[in-house]
Design an enzyme around this catalytic site. Sequence first.
Site, short mmCIF file in Angstrom:
data_model
loop_
_atom_site.label_atom_id
_atom_site.label_comp_id
_atom_site.label_asym_id
_atom_site.label_seq_id
_atom_site.Cartn_x
_atom_site.Cartn_y
_atom_site.Cartn_z
N HIS A 212 0.73 -1.21 -0.14
CA HIS A 212 0.02 -0.23 0.12
C HIS A 212 0.79 1.20 -0.18
O HIS A 212 0.20 2.36 -0.15
CB HIS A 212 -1.01 0.01 1.07
CG HIS A 212 -0.29 0.08 2.49
ND1 HIS A 212 0.30 -0.73 3.20
CD2 HIS A 212 -0.06 1.48 3.22
CE1 HIS A 212 0.91 -0.26 4.27
NE2 HIS A 212 0.78 0.98 4.19
C1 UD1 Z 1 -2.13 5.47 5.88
C2 UD1 Z 1 -0.86 5.67 6.82
C3 UD1 Z 1 0.35 4.53 6.52
C4 UD1 Z 1 -0.38 3.16 7.02
C5 UD1 Z 1 -1.70 3.08 6.27
C6 UD1 Z 1 -2.25 1.67 6.56
C7 UD1 Z 1 -0.20 8.08 6.72
C8 UD1 Z 1 0.82 9.12 5.92
N1 UD1 Z 1 -0.22 6.95 6.09
O1 UD1 Z 1 -1.74 5.25 4.78
O2 UD1 Z 1 1.41 4.66 7.39
O3 UD1 Z 1 0.62 2.38 6.66
O4 UD1 Z 1 -2.40 4.21 6.56
O5 UD1 Z 1 -3.38 1.34 5.91
O6 UD1 Z 1 -0.96 8.34 7.86
N2 UD1 Z 1 -8.80 4.90 1.30
C9 UD1 Z 1 -10.20 4.50 1.23
N3 UD1 Z 1 -10.59 3.98 2.34
C10 UD1 Z 1 -10.44 4.22 3.57
C11 UD1 Z 1 -9.02 4.94 3.67
C12 UD1 Z 1 -8.39 5.09 2.63
O7 UD1 Z 1 -10.72 4.02 0.03
O8 UD1 Z 1 -10.89 3.77 4.51
C13 UD1 Z 1 -8.30 5.36 0.10
C14 UD1 Z 1 -8.47 6.86 -0.25
O9 UD1 Z 1 -8.28 6.77 -1.65
C15 UD1 Z 1 -7.22 7.58 0.20
C16 UD1 Z 1 -6.12 6.50 0.08
O10 UD1 Z 1 -6.76 5.21 0.16
O11 UD1 Z 1 -6.98 8.61 -0.45
C17 UD1 Z 1 -5.09 6.82 1.06
O12 UD1 Z 1 -5.51 6.73 2.45
P1 UD1 Z 1 -4.72 7.31 3.54
O13 UD1 Z 1 -5.00 7.56 4.72
O14 UD1 Z 1 -4.23 9.08 2.98
O15 UD1 Z 1 -3.31 6.83 3.47
P2 UD1 Z 1 -2.97 5.22 3.45
O16 UD1 Z 1 -2.42 4.90 2.28
O17 UD1 Z 1 -4.10 4.35 3.93
#
Ligand code: UD1
Length: 391
Positions: free
Chosen positions: A217
Amino acid sequence: MKILVVVGARPNFMKAAPILKAIREFNSAHAEWAETIDPVLVHTGQHYDAQMSDAFFADLEMPRPDVFLGAGSGSHAEQTAEIMKRFEPVLLGEKPDVLLVVGDVNSTLACALVACKLPKTSRPAIVHVEAGLRSFDRAMPEEINRILTDQLSDLLFVTEESGLQNLRSEGVPATKVHLVGNTMIDSLREYESCADHSSILQRCGVTRQNYALLTLHRAANVDEHEALIEVLEGLSDLAKLMPIIFPAHPRTHKKILELGLKDYVAGIRLIEPLGYLDFLCLMKNARMVVTDSGGIQEETTALGIPCVTTRDNTERPVTIEIGTNVLGGTRRESIAQAIRTQLAIRGRKSVPELWDGRAAARIVGILADRFMSADVLPARATSGQIVENAR
Ligand code: UD1
């Protein structure tokens, strides 16, 4: 003593759940005391999909959050700012004695930063659980979150020896720092046997030790076409030997579909993200795990399952020094080579010091000693005894 506990993203839940439980246990073990530890659980909403959040609350038997901020996704600046804006009034209203944040996600730093800048009279003590880890790679957003959260914190709980050294070399006074073990491993030890009741192996059509498990991820691995192709190519030999089950993060799922890579490597089976127990069951029965996650490097070490980390560095060196983890880098040849090395390994290695399922009890013992009012002091044990009892 009021303690506000923040969670936001998937890897926070299994780190915070044992702390909430240890607080309940502490209160019932000291029911005769004039003071209790009063937790307030705040969920920032950084992760919001049912499979990224609700499923974990259910599996880990966590109480419903007292406050849900609903901050959601966005760029790093947008997400961090949104959490900060929504968190400040909560902190001012709740007036906790202690703010406890876990891990290294944007929610961790955002909430610590809000607390730190409150006027002195309303500022809670800031406590960071999983402090001191360093990848020494500032291109990782999590590394920035770690360094800054540690600098803002009044009390730092560390999972492994390297964390002590890193904090020492950054000038953090030793009196603020405690090596307590790993609350993520507390959750693992507590739910390991429940995970045996999961039907996920049958649902995936695999049997014990006859499949590999994959998670990806990190932006560096999944956001660019070439980077993702490198990792998938690195897995192609393994996919010829055994099925690879791939529960993909929503961000990775979207990218794979967008880039038309769903069937790029035959043998890699893309599935939806899983809850805690199903994932734990798949992890403990896998022949090998390939991942770019931080927490999974630790969980595979505790379970004695060979792990290949598709990164050039790790902030968790103990998983390599005494655990079952190796770094596979991000190039196809290096990943394939690391997989070959790990396929040759059988048998478990050591589990790091204090990764024994009692880290949260140690943390709560130290918090009680530091932050409960002085007038209950004569009635209770000294910190040394509390910590000793928790061992
Ligand atoms: C975040 C953490 C990372 C952790 C990971 C675990 C930061 C900087 N990163 O990364 O350290 O390892 O979580 O999963 O805080 N999205 C969904 N549904 C959700 C959540 C996210 O569809 O419930 C998608 C969205 O498109 C979003 C993308 O995932 O923009 C990224 O989510 P985000 O929380 O920004 O970062 P992670 O990649 O999940």
